[in-house]
Design an enzyme around this catalytic site. Sequence first.
Site, PDB file in Angstrom:
ATOM      1  N   CYS A   2       3.006  11.117  -1.792  1.00  0.00           N
ATOM      2  CA  CYS A   2       3.749  11.720  -2.886  1.00  0.00           C
ATOM      3  C   CYS A   2       4.816  12.666  -2.365  1.00  0.00           C
ATOM      4  CB  CYS A   2       2.799  12.496  -3.806  1.00  0.00           C
ATOM      5  SG  CYS A   2       1.356  11.547  -4.338  1.00  0.00           S
ATOM      6  N   ARG A  50       4.465  10.855  -7.720  1.00  0.00           N
ATOM      7  CA  ARG A  50       3.294  10.126  -7.234  1.00  0.00           C
ATOM      8  C   ARG A  50       3.609   8.702  -6.806  1.00  0.00           C
ATOM      9  NH1 ARG A  50      -2.193   8.180 -10.492  1.00  0.00           N
ATOM     10  NH2 ARG A  50      -3.458   7.838  -8.613  1.00  0.00           N
ATOM     11  N   LEU A  51       3.150   8.355  -5.608  1.00  0.00           N
ATOM     12  CA  LEU A  51       3.068   6.977  -5.148  1.00  0.00           C
ATOM     13  C   LEU A  51       1.585   6.632  -5.156  1.00  0.00           C
ATOM     14  CD1 LEU A  51       4.369   4.422  -3.913  1.00  0.00           C
ATOM     15  CD2 LEU A  51       4.049   5.466  -1.666  1.00  0.00           C
ATOM     16  N   ILE A  53      -1.879   5.256  -4.517  1.00  0.00           N
ATOM     17  CA  ILE A  53      -2.554   4.559  -3.433  1.00  0.00           C
ATOM     18  C   ILE A  53      -4.049   4.422  -3.733  1.00  0.00           C
ATOM     19  CG2 ILE A  53      -3.100   4.571  -0.968  1.00  0.00           C
ATOM     20  CD1 ILE A  53      -0.136   4.186  -1.508  1.00  0.00           C
ATOM     21  N   ASN A  76       0.423  16.128  -1.229  1.00  0.00           N
ATOM     22  CA  ASN A  76       1.109  14.973  -0.651  1.00  0.00           C
ATOM     23  C   ASN A  76       0.338  14.540   0.581  1.00  0.00           C
ATOM     24  OD1 ASN A  76       2.923  13.140   0.537  1.00  0.00           O
ATOM     25  ND2 ASN A  76       4.099  14.768   1.506  1.00  0.00           N
ATOM     26  N   GLY A  77      -0.110  13.292   0.598  1.00  0.00           N
ATOM     27  CA  GLY A  77      -0.788  12.799   1.788  1.00  0.00           C
ATOM     28  C   GLY A  77      -2.023  11.995   1.475  1.00  0.00           C
ATOM     29  N   ASP A 101      -8.809  11.219  -3.554  1.00  0.00           N
ATOM     30  CA  ASP A 101      -9.049  12.225  -2.528  1.00  0.00           C
ATOM     31  C   ASP A 101      -8.529  13.587  -2.973  1.00  0.00           C
ATOM     32  OD1 ASP A 101      -6.418  11.346  -2.433  1.00  0.00           O
ATOM     33  OD2 ASP A 101      -6.279  11.340  -0.252  1.00  0.00           O
ATOM     34  N   ILE A 289      10.837  -5.863  13.680  1.00  0.00           N
ATOM     35  CA  ILE A 289      12.298  -5.780  13.644  1.00  0.00           C
ATOM     36  C   ILE A 289      12.870  -6.354  14.929  1.00  0.00           C
ATOM     37  CG2 ILE A 289      14.194  -4.130  13.889  1.00  0.00           C
ATOM     38  CD1 ILE A 289      13.496  -4.549  11.054  1.00  0.00           C
ATOM     39  N   GLY A 362       1.797   2.507  15.179  1.00  0.00           N
ATOM     40  CA  GLY A 362       1.288   2.875  16.498  1.00  0.00           C
ATOM     41  C   GLY A 362       1.758   4.223  17.005  1.00  0.00           C
TER      42      GLY A 362
END
Length: 636
Positions: A2, A50-51, A53, A76-77, A101, A289, A362
Site C-alpha cells: 500500500c 490499498r493494493l 494481497i 504499508n507492507g 496481517d 528482461i 533475488g
Amino acid sequence: MCGLAGYLRFAESDSAAQQLAQQMGEAIWHRGPDAGSSWHDEKIMLVHRRLSILDLSEAGTQPMHSPCGRYVMVFNGEIYNFLDLKAELIASGEQFSTHTDSEVLLRLYLLQGPAALNALNGMFALAIWDKAEQKLFLARDRLGKKPLYIYQDGDYFAFASELKALLPLPFFKRELCLEAVQDFFFYQYVPDPKSIFKQARKLKPAHYLEYQHGKVSERCYWQLSFNHSSTAPVDELAAELRTLLDDAVKIRMISDVPLGAFLSGGVDSSAVVASMARQSATPVTTCAIGFADKDYDEVHYARQIAAQFATDHHEFTVKASVTANFLRISRYFDEPFADPSFVPTYFVAELARKKVTVALAGDGGDENFAGYSKYVIDQTEQALRERLPAAVKPLAAVLAKLAAALPGTVARKANTLLRSLALTPEQGFFLTNSFFCPRLWQQLCLPEFQQALAGYDSAAVTTSAYRAADSDNHLSRVLYTDIKTYLPGDILVKVDRMTMANSLEARAPLLDYRMVEFAARVPSTLKLHGKEKKHLLKLSQQQRLSNDILYRKKMGFSVPLANWLNKELKPIADGLFAAKDSGLANFFKLSLVSQLWQQHQAGDFRYTQELWSLLVFAAWWQHYMQPEASGQAVCL
C-alpha cells in the site's frame, strides 16, 4: 502492499482537510489502486491507498481502528510471520475479525507497544495514532524495504510513503538540501536519512519515532552484528543456509492473489525460483528482461532456469522503449536517482504485473554474501594498501596526479587505484565506488555552490557506516557499510518505486532478517573465497543449480549506458543540457557540461556516468522544481 500519508492538522476546515487528503492519496494512487480512504479527527489526518494481497474483502480496508477505538493505523507492507503471531495471540485469548496481517500488527502493538517490532518478520512502514495520548508512532522495517518520509518544519509535521504525497501540503517548502545534491552525484542516490529537500528526511531503517505534543523521540530497535563468526563446518553452514532460504521463500508465497518471480538467470534469482518450484503445486510464473544489445543480454540464462524448473516463463526486450519512457519512468523517483538499472527493473515489473500481483526477487544476495565485483577490487586494493610502507604512500598520491593528467580509461583507473592506496580503507572504498570523478567535480561546480557546501565531504556517509561496524574484518565492515547505505538507498528504492509504479508487490527472501543475521555470522572467507564471490551461497545451491549458472560471470542488471546517451536518449539530453532552466545552471558551469557532452558524442566515453547523473538531475528538476511543475517558487 500500500501507500500511506498523514499530517498533524493545522487550522484548516474539515472540507479543506478532505481535499488535501484526496490530493495526497491521488499522488500515490499507483501504490494502492484497489481502494483508498482517509480518517481524521481534530489533531491528525491519515490517508491510505490499498493494493489488496491478503483478505481481499473490505474488512482489510485502512485506516484500521482497534476494537477499543483508541488506536488508528495505516500500514504499508507485509508481515510474513503473521499467521504464527496470530496463533499465539489467539492462544492467549485474543479474537480477530479479519484474515489480514494488518489486524495482527495492530493488536500486537496494543499489547506490547514498540516492543512488538521485534516480533515482526516482514517489510513495513506504519503509522499508529493514539487518540487518548495524542501520540503518533511511526516505524520502518529492519532493512528499509518500505519507505517512510517525514517532513518537519516548526509545528508542521507530516509523513508519507513517497515525497510526492507531501507536495500538496500548503506548508511544504521545496528548499533543497545542498549536501544531498552533492551526495546524489557521488552515490547516484540520496542516502538515508537525508532527502533532497531540507525540511524532509527519511526515517532510518530499523527505527521508530514517537511524536507527542511537539516533541520527537527516535530510537533504533535492531542492530546487525558481524562480531560473532561461526566455526561450524562448511557443509553444515551450506545446509543451514539452504533450509533458511526455503523457509524465507515459503512464508513469502502466502498470498490471496497470483504470485510469481523475477528471473535473471543469476545465482540469487535462480536459487529463489528453484526453492519456489520445490514448494509450489503449480508451475511458477517467471519474468525476465533482455536487451537488443547482445553484449548486455543474458536472457538465455533465465530461459535455462525456466526450462529446468518448468516455469510459466515470459520475457521482454528493452529496445527503443528507453527513449519513449525515460522521462515518464524517472518521475516515479521523487528524488534524483541515477542507478540506470531502474529502466529494466521498471520493464520487468511492468511485464510481471500483467501476469501476477506479487513477485519474489533475488535482491540481497550480493550484499549478504559479497556478490559484487567491487568487493574483489576492494580486496585487491586493501591487500596492496596493507603491504605498502607508510613512507611510500605520499608517492602513490603523486603518481595519482600524474595519471590524472593522462587520457584514457586505463589512466583513470590507475589514478583511482593510486589515490585509494594513499587513503584509509574506508576512504579508499568510497573513492573506488563513487560515481563522479572528484577532479571533474571541482572543475564543474560553480564557486558559490562549493562555498555553500562549506567543505562538506560526501565520503562521510561511507566512512561513518564503515567505522560503526562491530568487526575488525575489512570485508565485514564493507558489507555492513553497503547494508546500511547502498542497499536501502539504491537497491531497495529502485525495486520499491519501479514495482509500485506498476502496482506490483516485490518480496525478497534473501533479505529475510534471519538470512541477514546468518550471513553476518558467516566467515568472510566463505563469502569472498579468493576471487570467487558468494562462495557459501553457491555451495548451498549445488544440488539444485548447474555449475554454468553458479559460476558464470556476473552481469547483473547492466545497461548499455554509453549507447543510450549517444542514440536513444540523445534528443532528450540535447534539450536538457542546453536548457538554462534545467536546474544544472544553479550548480554547474554549463559551458563545461556542454563540452563534456560534445566529447561524448565524439566517442570519448570517460565521463558517461557523470553525464548520465547530470541528465537524471536535470530531468528530476524539470519534474519537481520548475515553477510550472511545483506551483511555487524554487528555493535553494
